[in-house]
Design an enzyme around this catalytic site. Structure first.
Site, PDB file in Angstrom:
ATOM      1  N   ASN A 107       0.855  -1.193   0.000  1.00 43.39           N
ATOM      2  CA  ASN A 107       0.000   0.000   0.000  1.00 43.39           C
ATOM      3  C   ASN A 107       0.887   1.238   0.000  1.00 43.39           C
ATOM      4  O   ASN A 107       1.456   1.595   1.029  1.00 43.39           O
ATOM      5  CB  ASN A 107      -0.904  -0.022   1.245  1.00 43.39           C
ATOM      6  CG  ASN A 107      -1.730   1.250   1.360  1.00 43.39           C
ATOM      7  OD1 ASN A 107      -1.899   1.986   0.387  1.00 43.39           O
ATOM      8  ND2 ASN A 107      -2.246   1.514   2.551  1.00 43.39           N
ATOM      9  N   LYS A 160      -0.004   4.244  -0.283  1.00 43.12           N
ATOM     10  CA  LYS A 160      -0.688   5.432   0.265  1.00 43.12           C
ATOM     11  C   LYS A 160      -0.554   6.596  -0.731  1.00 43.12           C
ATOM     12  O   LYS A 160      -0.625   6.359  -1.924  1.00 43.12           O
ATOM     13  CB  LYS A 160      -0.164   5.779   1.654  1.00 43.12           C
ATOM     14  CG  LYS A 160      -0.076   4.548   2.564  1.00 43.12           C
ATOM     15  CD  LYS A 160       0.127   4.891   3.986  1.00 43.12           C
ATOM     16  CE  LYS A 160       0.413   3.625   4.785  1.00 43.12           C
ATOM     17  NZ  LYS A 160       0.071   3.736   6.186  1.00 43.12           N
ATOM     18  N   GLU A 183      -6.854   4.842   7.720  1.00 38.35           N
ATOM     19  CA  GLU A 183      -6.607   6.266   7.443  1.00 38.35           C
ATOM     20  C   GLU A 183      -7.841   6.905   6.803  1.00 38.35           C
ATOM     21  O   GLU A 183      -8.134   8.076   7.023  1.00 38.35           O
ATOM     22  CB  GLU A 183      -5.361   6.406   6.549  1.00 38.35           C
ATOM     23  CG  GLU A 183      -4.098   6.141   7.362  1.00 38.35           C
ATOM     24  CD  GLU A 183      -2.919   5.612   6.583  1.00 38.35           C
ATOM     25  OE1 GLU A 183      -2.949   5.620   5.343  1.00 38.35           O
ATOM     26  OE2 GLU A 183      -1.958   5.154   7.241  1.00 38.35           O
ATOM     27  N   GLU A 240      -5.323  -4.874  10.886  1.00 40.27           N
ATOM     28  CA  GLU A 240      -4.330  -3.820  11.060  1.00 40.27           C
ATOM     29  C   GLU A 240      -4.645  -3.015  12.323  1.00 40.27           C
ATOM     30  O   GLU A 240      -5.476  -2.095  12.276  1.00 40.27           O
ATOM     31  CB  GLU A 240      -4.364  -2.869   9.865  1.00 40.27           C
ATOM     32  CG  GLU A 240      -4.067  -3.526   8.535  1.00 40.27           C
ATOM     33  CD  GLU A 240      -3.517  -2.515   7.548  1.00 40.27           C
ATOM     34  OE1 GLU A 240      -2.381  -2.711   7.119  1.00 40.27           O
ATOM     35  OE2 GLU A 240      -4.212  -1.539   7.248  1.00 40.27           O
ATOM     36  N   GLY A 273       2.178   2.611  10.682  1.00 45.30           N
ATOM     37  CA  GLY A 273       3.104   3.730  10.516  1.00 45.30           C
ATOM     38  C   GLY A 273       3.791   4.174  11.803  1.00 45.30           C
ATOM     39  O   GLY A 273       4.445   5.208  11.834  1.00 45.30           O
ATOM     40  N   SER A 333       3.300  -1.709  10.470  1.00 46.77           N
ATOM     41  CA  SER A 333       4.757  -1.600  10.680  1.00 46.77           C
ATOM     42  C   SER A 333       5.499  -2.887  10.332  1.00 46.77           C
ATOM     43  O   SER A 333       6.484  -3.245  10.998  1.00 46.77           O
ATOM     44  CB  SER A 333       5.069  -1.162  12.119  1.00 46.77           C
ATOM     45  OG  SER A 333       4.608   0.154  12.331  1.00 46.77           O
TER      46      SER A 333
HETATM   47  C1  PEP Z   1      -0.913   0.257   5.863  1.00 47.66           C
HETATM   48  O1  PEP Z   1      -0.857   1.320   5.279  1.00 47.66           O
HETATM   49  O2  PEP Z   1      -1.868  -0.493   5.684  1.00 47.66           O
HETATM   50  C2  PEP Z   1       0.181  -0.091   6.779  1.00 47.66           C
HETATM   51  C3  PEP Z   1       0.137  -1.238   7.395  1.00 47.66           C
HETATM   52  O3  PEP Z   1       1.173   0.821   6.942  1.00 47.66           O
HETATM   53  P1  PEP Z   1       2.597   0.580   7.662  1.00 47.66           P
HETATM   54  O4  PEP Z   1       3.148  -0.711   7.112  1.00 47.66           O
HETATM   55  O5  PEP Z   1       3.413   1.773   7.284  1.00 47.66           O
HETATM   56  O6  PEP Z   1       2.337   0.471   9.130  1.00 47.66           O
END
Ligand code: PEP
Length: 259
Positions: free
Chosen positions: A10, A12, A99, A169, A175, A215
């Site tokens: 992803n 983003k 998000e 998640e 993040g 993360s």
């Molecule tokens: C995400 O955007 O779904 C995500 C898990 O981000 P990150 O890996 O940066 O935590």
């Protein structure tokens, strides 16, 4: 655990330039196409880069996805993108990312409508669920996540199972560099599977894949992909670095090679 892992990248709202987006996809392509029998890679760039990246991915095993879609097919919905528009370019779409829930006010009902619309338009869906840190601290993860799964799948049936993926998640892990304890991730993913079984039947639920996200990086990915009941990872920040994502794919392939 399915016979091959799914790694979803992803991006983003990154990268800002088309050239950088093309460089990134070309950078991750060698590893992402190296062991397609062990790892399936799907890349989720911002909308404006989809067409250019679709050209790069054509003829490869890497799949393309959008980070969101609307629930209607066409009409007066300024700024929205319909699943019917995406299906020419994409195989996947993400719904319910935390998000979007946090910054765009997406509700469980909106997530349910988007998920159903994407599935009805032949797209595969990664529907994201996860608790906030205050839920985690209060021991309310199961209640919150179960509620999101039930609400998000309100319009789905057993027929959708093979194209449905749920990404667990924890919002506090996204993040933040604070990835979830694998034991916590495992227990929550097991609970997600149980809930999906109650909704669409145990047989169909076995076809639904469940990912961990939050993360994930090259150093910790092994701890998640080796978990029973975990079918792969949704990777955000670490997917923007070609070298790091390459290592994530390689580590995952090595785990699945020994299953
Ligand atoms: C995400 O955007 O779904 C995500 C898990 O981000 P990150 O890996 O940066 O935590």
């Amino acid at each position: 655990m399915s016979p091959k892992a799914l790694l979803a990248a992803n991006w983003k709202m990154n990268p800002v330039n088309a050239g950088d987006a093309l460089d990134l996809v070309k950078g991750v392509l060698p590893a992402s196409t190296a062991k397609p029998e062990l790892v399936e890679v799907a890349i989720f760039p911002p909308f404006p880069w989809l067409l250019g990246i679709a050209e790069v991915l054509e003829g490869t095993t890497v799949k393309l996805g959008a980070q969101d879609c609307f629930w209607e097919i066409s009409g007066a919905y300024t700024g929205e993108v319909s699943p019917a528009m995406l299906k020419g370019w994409c195989q996947w779409v993400i719904t319910g990312h935390s998000e979007r829930r946090a910054y765009l006010g997406e509700t469980d009902d909106m997530v349910a409508r988007k998920t159903a619309a994407a599935l009805a338009n032949d797209l595969s869906v990664i529907m994201c669920v996860g608790e906030l840190d205050e839920h985690y601290d209060a021991g309310r993860t199961a209640e919150v996540v179960t509620g999101q799964v039930r609400a998000g799948l309100a319009n789905c049936s057993a027929d959708d199972s093979a194209r449905l993926v749920i990404a667990y998640e924890p919002v506090w892990a996204i993040g933040s560099g604070k990835s979830a304890d694998p034991e916590h991730a495992y227990k929550t993913m097991r609970m997600i599977r149980k809930t999906v079984g109650e909704l669409i039947g145990a047989g169909a639920a076995r076809k639904v894949r469940v990912l961990y996200g939050g993360s994930v990086n090259a150093s910790n990915v092994e701890a998640y992909v080796e978990l029973p009941l975990c079918d792969g990872c949704l990777v955000g920040g670490a997917s923007l670095n070609a070298e790091e994502f390459t290592k994530i794919v390689e580590v995952t392939a090595a785990v699945y090679a020994h299953l």
